[in-house]
Design an enzyme around this catalytic site. Structure first.
Site, PDB file in Angstrom:
ATOM      1  N   VAL A 152     -16.900  26.303 -11.521  1.00 30.18           N
ATOM      2  CA  VAL A 152     -16.142  26.435 -10.358  1.00 30.18           C
ATOM      3  C   VAL A 152     -16.872  25.845  -9.007  1.00 30.18           C
ATOM      4  O   VAL A 152     -17.975  25.754  -9.036  1.00 30.18           O
ATOM      5  CB  VAL A 152     -16.236  28.093 -10.343  1.00 30.18           C
ATOM      6  CG1 VAL A 152     -15.999  28.709  -8.929  1.00 30.18           C
ATOM      7  CG2 VAL A 152     -15.650  28.739 -11.280  1.00 30.18           C
ATOM      8  N   GLY A 195     -16.271  28.311 -16.455  1.00 31.92           N
ATOM      9  CA  GLY A 195     -14.711  28.360 -16.667  1.00 31.92           C
ATOM     10  C   GLY A 195     -14.522  26.946 -17.494  1.00 31.92           C
ATOM     11  O   GLY A 195     -13.622  27.138 -18.260  1.00 31.92           O
ATOM     12  N   ILE A 416      25.504  31.952  -0.816  1.00 35.09           N
ATOM     13  CA  ILE A 416      26.555  32.893  -1.008  1.00 35.09           C
ATOM     14  C   ILE A 416      27.392  33.274  -0.148  1.00 35.09           C
ATOM     15  O   ILE A 416      27.022  33.744   1.144  1.00 35.09           O
ATOM     16  CB  ILE A 416      26.112  33.875  -2.111  1.00 35.09           C
ATOM     17  CG1 ILE A 416      24.916  33.368  -3.321  1.00 35.09           C
ATOM     18  CG2 ILE A 416      27.279  34.659  -2.722  1.00 35.09           C
ATOM     19  CD1 ILE A 416      24.371  34.635  -3.937  1.00 35.09           C
ATOM     20  N   ALA A 456      19.645  32.961  -1.399  1.00 33.52           N
ATOM     21  CA  ALA A 456      19.685  33.815  -2.805  1.00 33.52           C
ATOM     22  C   ALA A 456      20.085  32.863  -3.752  1.00 33.52           C
ATOM     23  O   ALA A 456      20.148  32.825  -4.899  1.00 33.52           O
ATOM     24  CB  ALA A 456      20.302  34.949  -2.732  1.00 33.52           C
TER      25      ALA A 456
END
Length: 585
Positions: A152, A195, A416, A456
């Protein structure tokens, strides 16, 4: 006699496109300029950190040199090259990642970038690793780590170590892959503590360089102090003394993990030996000969992909013919369309890549006269989604799921349709229905934001939000992703303020300046480089390379699929042809 199944369906399908009438030199130059800017950013990222020469002089190969020695030439497809959402000064998340073929089998390859803090965990790296495991999961291809992780970056530990999608999550994902029968293979170099140690131990097969180690903690964690919760002069002198006398070898060397624990399957004194061992284990994994799934001989498109620089306008207000795009990407420029003419804003159909069957869904552009049907005297605009197009896509995706056909989405949408007529036409429900269809299809998919990804519609057109279906998403030099364009956003946010200030007799220029500043910010944050940095797309790809990525996707999907629908039991191809149009007299 044909060597392939159902040749009357899958061979000699109708073609899309025609020869390019003329080169649009201005558009071509503008697009290639954007691609060069992306290329320059990637080159700068690769160059950051310790020099190649310095690493090579120390006896180490760089991450890119290791990838080049491991992956078959011409098959490397980088992913998330510019991904850096936390703006690390190193210019990346300290890994190199992509799709590549090893020993004839495709894999997701992740290499610690040892040029940057010896491959340390930095902010954003865990998210990048999670994306890698998601891609391997959806394509059912191995994960291959080329590991060299120093642990890390302690000065950024709160952005690296904890949290739901933080440093430990990739280890859970490796366990998930193994439970799904997807192997994780690691070649281990250098010092890998904490890690980095879990990076080493969580894969299925561990192969190590003789100078590598892996451990729960590193040798650099000094002990022997009396913790006070702060450092004073006495503590400082104690640290100096400990450092001066510190001669410990890093824990978890080959002597421990090869000779004693047996975690390291094999150990090599040469760096290339580790890579050759990875190749050996890749040859041992399950993989179909792709000929098992081919429906036709692989063939190039009829038309040159370089034509795309003239076909796809950089100007988002200009239209183009989507069939000309498809004709320059897929095998033989062929497409067997589903419900052509119905839902004309969308093109859906069966295509081939490297002789393998795919479904394609793409936005059409241009003016649509007397459409949509739920508006009187309407004129529709290509790129926008209407009722018929949404119904058609729902049906097509459902049939692809039933027939186990992977899907490529090519997106260029302005959103849309809106308004009460659109609500009465159930567009909101049909959009969510498409998301439901995608989620239940269970087939791997990729999405290309060819130009616009808006509101969307970006979600419902196979977007990267589909975490259980979208293997990866690509952008191009023309990509632009936003809820709405800058001018529309500025008008939505400031129109009332303008009216109010005018009525009060105030100077309008301060509001106009704010609107233009917002437009500029929207424009900058919708550009391809920003999309790549924030992970809105997984890679910005040059137009001629789109085919290479789709080929990597197709070959990966068919390498070891979870389920199979025999070609002669498929419903989708049969639904594309009326019996009376082809039966013998």
């Amino acid at each position: 006699m044909s060597e392939y199944s159902m040749p009357t369906y899958f061979q000699n399908m109708p073609t899309a496109g025609r020869p390019l009438a003329s080169v649009n030199a201005e558009n071509q130059a503008a697009l290639k300029k954007v691609e060069q800017e992306i290329r320059d950013l990637a080159s700068k990222m690769y160059a950051e950190g310790r020099s190649d020469a310095s690493l090579n002089e120390s006896g180490q190969m760089t991450a890119m040199q290791r990838i080049q020695a491991l992956v078959e030439e011409g098959t490397w497809c980088p992913l998330n090259s510019l991904f850096n959402p936390e703006e690390n000064p190193e210019g990346s998340t300290a890994i190199l990642k992509g799709l590549g073929r090893i020993s004839g089998r495709w894999a997701v390859v992740v290499a610690s970038d040892n040029k940057k803090l010896a491959g340390a965990w930095v902010p954003g790296q865990a998210e990048n690793l999670i994306r890698a495991s998601d891609t391997a999961k959806m394509l059912r291809i191995p994960m291959v780590y080329v590991l060299n992780c120093s642990g890390v970056k302690l000065s950024a530990q709160e952005k690296v170590y904890p949290n739901r999608r933080g440093g430990g999550t990739p280890f859970y994902r490796n366990a998930e892959l193994e439970q799904l029968g997807v192997p994780v293979i690691v070649g281990i170099y250098g010092t890998n503590p904490a890690g980095g140690g879990y990076h080493s131990i969580s894969p299925t097969i561990l192969l190590a360089h003789s100078k590598a180690n892996m451990a729960v903690g590193g040798a650099g964690i000094l002990g022997g102090m009396n913790p006070k919760g702060y450092v004073d002069l006495e503590g400082a002198h104690q640290l100096i003394e400990l450092e001066a006398n510190f001669k410990a070898e890093p824990p978890g060397t080959v002597a421990v993990h090869f000779n004693e624990t047996g975690f390291f399957r094999e150990v090599y004194t040469e760096e290339l030996g580790v890579l050759e061992a990875i190749k050996k284990y890749m040859r041992q994994i399950p993989a179909y000969d792709l000929e098992f799934f081919r429906i036709d001989q692989p063939k190039e498109p009829l038309y040159n992909a370089e034509d795309l620089y003239s076909i796809v306008p950089l100007n988002p207000k200009r239209g183009y013919n989507i069939y000309e795009v498809l004709g320059r990407i897929f095998d033989g420029s062929e497409i067997l369309e589903y419900k052509r003419g119905y839902g004309p804003e969308m093109v859906t159909g069966l295509v081939k890549m490297d002789g393998l069957l795919l479904g394609v869904v793409a936005n059409a552009q241009g003016i649509l006269v007397n459409y949509p049907e739920y508006r009187q005297n309407a004129t529709g605009i290509g790129g926008k989604l209407y009722r018929q197009g949404l119904v058609k896509m729902n049906e097509f995706v459902t049939l692809c799921g039933r027939d186990r056909i992977p899907i490529v989405w090519i997106q260029d949408t302005t959103g849309i349709d809106v308004g009460d007529e659109a609500e009465r036409a159930e567009l909101l429900g049909l959009g969510q229905s498409l998301i439901y269809s995608i989620e239940t299809s269970g087939v791997p998919q990729i999405e290309i934001t060819l130009r616009k990804g808006t509101a969307a519609a970006h979600y419902v057109l196979g977007g990267p939000q589909g975490n259980n279906t979208n293997a990866f998403s690509l952008g191009t030099a023309t990509t632009e992703i936003n809820v709405m364009n800058g001018e529309t956003a500025a008008a939505a946010m400031y129109s009332r303020r303008l009216a109010k200030d005018k009525k009060a007799g105030k100077d309008l220029q301060p509001v106009i300046d704010k609107m233009n500043q917002l437009i500029e910010e929207y424009t900058e944050k919708a550009k391809p480089a920003f999309c790549a940095k924030m992970g809105l797309v997984d890679e910005v790809v040059e137009f001629p390379s789109l085919r290479s990525y789709i080929k990597a996707f197709a070959c990966s999907v068919y390498q070891n699929p979870k389920s199979i629908c025999p070609f002669h039991q498929m419903l989708l191809p049969r639904s594309l042809r009326e019996y009376d149009t082809w039966k013998k007299p």
